[in-house]
Structure formats: C-alpha cells, structure tokens
Design a protein around this motif. Structure first.
Motif: not given
Length: 394
Positions: A36-43, A120-129
């Motif tokens: 999740k953190d790596i995905y957030s860092a890339v995005v 969890l990855i593309f909704v919660v992480c992307t929109f920082k919910i």
C-alpha cells in the motif's frame, strides 16, 4: 513407513508455523501495508526512497520468492493463516465438524478477495480514506493474539470495533471452512495468487495413476479440485503439502522444473530464505534510518525556527495502550533529533513506525504527520509524545 513420512512433513510445518507465529507475527501485515505504501508513493510521489526502505524490506523478502516457489509464505509462515489452521483443526478434531462448501460456490467466493484488494489499494489509498482505519481484522488479531501478552479484548473492542467484530466472525467461519480468510478475504493472498502464476515449484499428480478416492482434494486446505489436474497451476495453492502426505498411493509430489523434490526440504528452505532476506533488510533499514536522520538534522539546523532551544521529554499512548516516552532536541528553533526514552509498545510495530514518523516530523517540523500503515497506534503514540515534548518548548 508412509505414516512416518506424513508425520515428519506436517509436524515440521506446524513447528515452523509456531516459530513464525512467535517471532514474526507481523510479517503478513507489514508486507501488505508495504505494498500500500509503495503504491501511495508512486501515485502521490510524496515519500522518498529512503523512507520506503522499511516497506521494501518486507515486500522484497517475500514477493520475488513467491514468483519462483509459489505461496510457501501463506502455507508455512503467515501467523494469521496459522491461526486459521489451528482453529479449524481443533474444531475438526474435537467437535467432529465436517462442513464442505459446494465446489462452484467456493470458486465464486474466492473472487471476493480481489474486491477487497481493489477497495483497499485503489479506493482507500487513492482517496486517502481514514474512516476504515479501525476495520482491519488483522489489526484486531495483532492486539488479541500477541504471544507473551494477555489477550486484550477490551482494547480491541474499544479501539478497533469493526475490525474486532470481523475478526470474531472470521474465526467462527474458520471453524467450518479451512483457511476461510485466506480463501475469500485476504488481499495479500489475492496479490500472491496473481504473481505465483509464474512459479516453477508445483504439485504434480498423474490422474492416470489415481483411484476414485479424491483424498487429495478432500485434504486440500484451499479447496482446489485436485482430481481435475495432472499439474496444479492454481495460484490458490499454498504448498501446505496436505495433498502430498494424504495420498495413499504416493501419487502426489512436489516438483521443480518437472523434477521431484522433497516437500519438507523445499518448505524449510523457502522459509529460511525469506527470513534471511527479511533480517538482512532490517540491518539495512537501521543504517539507512541513522543516515537519513543525520542528513535531515543538518538541513534543519540551518534555518531559524519557533521553538526554544533545549532537550524536552514527552509521553503518549501507543499500541495496546502502552506508554511511549521520547526525547526531542531543538537547536536554532528547529527540531533536530528525536529519540526513544522508553516504550511499552510491541517492538515490531513500534520500530516500523518510529523511523518513518520521526523523520517526517523533523522534515515537516510538526508532530502532525501521516502515520505508518500497519502501525497506526504506534505512530499516534510517537506523534502524541513529540507533541507533549514540544509543548514545553514554546
């Protein structure tokens, strides 16, 4: 003779599961939150490579080997998976429960873990919910099933209410369906299913030599219809070896590039390699953390800030309600160093949180920073302790 071989393989696997349950219970949650953190860092490109090192350690200690050897981690090393195994086997032996889902229903339900992963990855992480931060059943598991500590049901119920309820429901479901969480809900399992498609370690079973017993299928922890295959290519396979050890004809074997291998040696080797990579990476994390702190200290010392120079101590409440005490050094009005005085936190979570959180506080000159995924309560305890210390410096 066959009975002895069954005992050696399965007992050895249980012993390895217990060892990881005691010494590395957070490896599962650290790996998933690392993704999740790596995905957030890339995005969002808001985290430096150095800050990602703790997350990269877990991810690159497990995923590359999964590509080669399949899901040995799930079958031999995952603490949550081991917990599910223990619940199912105890209920199966004591209460003689023999519940089986329809094959088609089982196949459809297995797709749900991909829904969980995407959410969890593309909704919660992307929109920082942040509203779902207390919904994690594995966080509740970490609070309740901590080796050497009394299960803190009241803390889990009060602070992780939804996660606690989900954990209880999953535990009840595990009484009836073996590896219930792994089959239908595990987001990390969904990742492993995809990447393990490339593995070279597979279960081989020549159907021409089979009888009509379907014992291998009935003993598969993941409900794979093994009677349909000569070679098991399904990413659902967790290499538990129950099919290998249960076959009365010794017709099920573990193979590497079409050559038979000993299941026990393969399982122990995979666990050893993953563990070695994990601890070697941890040494690198410690060194990187020190170097980064020094660089940030040099950068912050050059600017004049708003705090009074000095060394201040403060305390906060971390994981499981433990007290965290830190010492904060202020020079030229800037926060230049943060050290731990003492903590009553769980070391796996605290160590993961401290490096990142302390660096973020120094960089942003504020205790109000993002917590570390998978160590939310430890992060909050550190931030609260720093804020307590800084309140004395104004």
């Amino acid at each position: 003779m066959k009975k002895s071989k069954i005992s050696i393989i399965q007992v050895s696997r249980i012993l390895i599961q217990i060892l990881f349950f005691i010494w590395l219970p957070s490896l599962y949650i650290n790996t998933f939150h690392g993704i999740k953190d790596i995905y957030s860092a890339v995005v969002f490109q808001n985290i430096s490579l150095t800050q990602l090192i703790p997350q990269l350690v877990e991810v690159f200690a497990i995923i590359p080997l999964t590509i080669i050897a399949g899901r040995f981690f799930c079958g031999w090393m995952c603490a949550y998976g081991a917990f599910g195994d223990f619940v199912y086997k105890i209920s199966h032996k004591i209460f003689k429960i023999d519940f089986r889902l329809n094959e088609d229903t089982d196949r459809v339900l297995k797709y749900f873990k991909y829904v969980v992963l995407v959410f969890l990855i593309f909704v919660v992480c992307t929109f920082k919910i942040n509203a779902f931060s207390t919904f994690s059943p594995w966080d509740a598991f970490g609070v309740i099933v901590s080796v050497g500590k009394v299960p803190d049901f009241s803390y889990a119920a009060a602070n992780l209410t939804v996660g606690f309820i989900l954990f209880i429901l999953i535990t009840i479901a595990s009484v009836f369906v073996e590896r219930f969480f792994c089959r239908y809900l595990c987001p990390l399992g969904a990742v492993f299913v995809i990447i393990s498609k490339l593995r070279i370690v597979k279960v081989k079973k020549e159907r021409a030599k089979c009888g009509k017993c379907r014992i291998c299928t009935n003993n598969c922890a993941m409900g794979i219809p093994l009677y349909k295959y000569d070679v098991v290519k399904s990413g659902e396979c967790i290499n538990c070896m129950q099919c290998v050890t249960s076959c009365p004809r010794s017709n099920v074997t573990l193979t590497v590039s079409e050559k038979d291998v000993r299941p026990l040696i393969a399982g122990a080797a995979a666990a050893s390699v993953m563990t070695g990579l994990y601890y070697v990476g941890k040494l690198g994390v410690s060194a990187a953390g020190l170097n980064t702190a020094q660089v940030q200290t040099q950068e912050t010392q050059s600017a004049k800030g708003s705090y009074k120079d000095g060394t201040y101590e403060g305390s906060g409440t971390g994981f499981r309600g433990g007290t965290t005490k830190v010492s904060v050094v202020v020079k030229n009005g800037k926060i230049t160093d943060i050290t731990t005085v003492s903590n009553e936190d769980t070391s796996e979570f605290y160590d993961r949180a401290f490096t990142t959180v302390s660096q973020e506080i120094i960089t942003n000159q504020s205790s109000n920073v993002d917590g570390v995924s998978g160590a939310t309560f430890s992060s909050r305890g550190i931030m609260e302790a720093v804020q307590s210390a800084l309140s004395k410096a104004v």
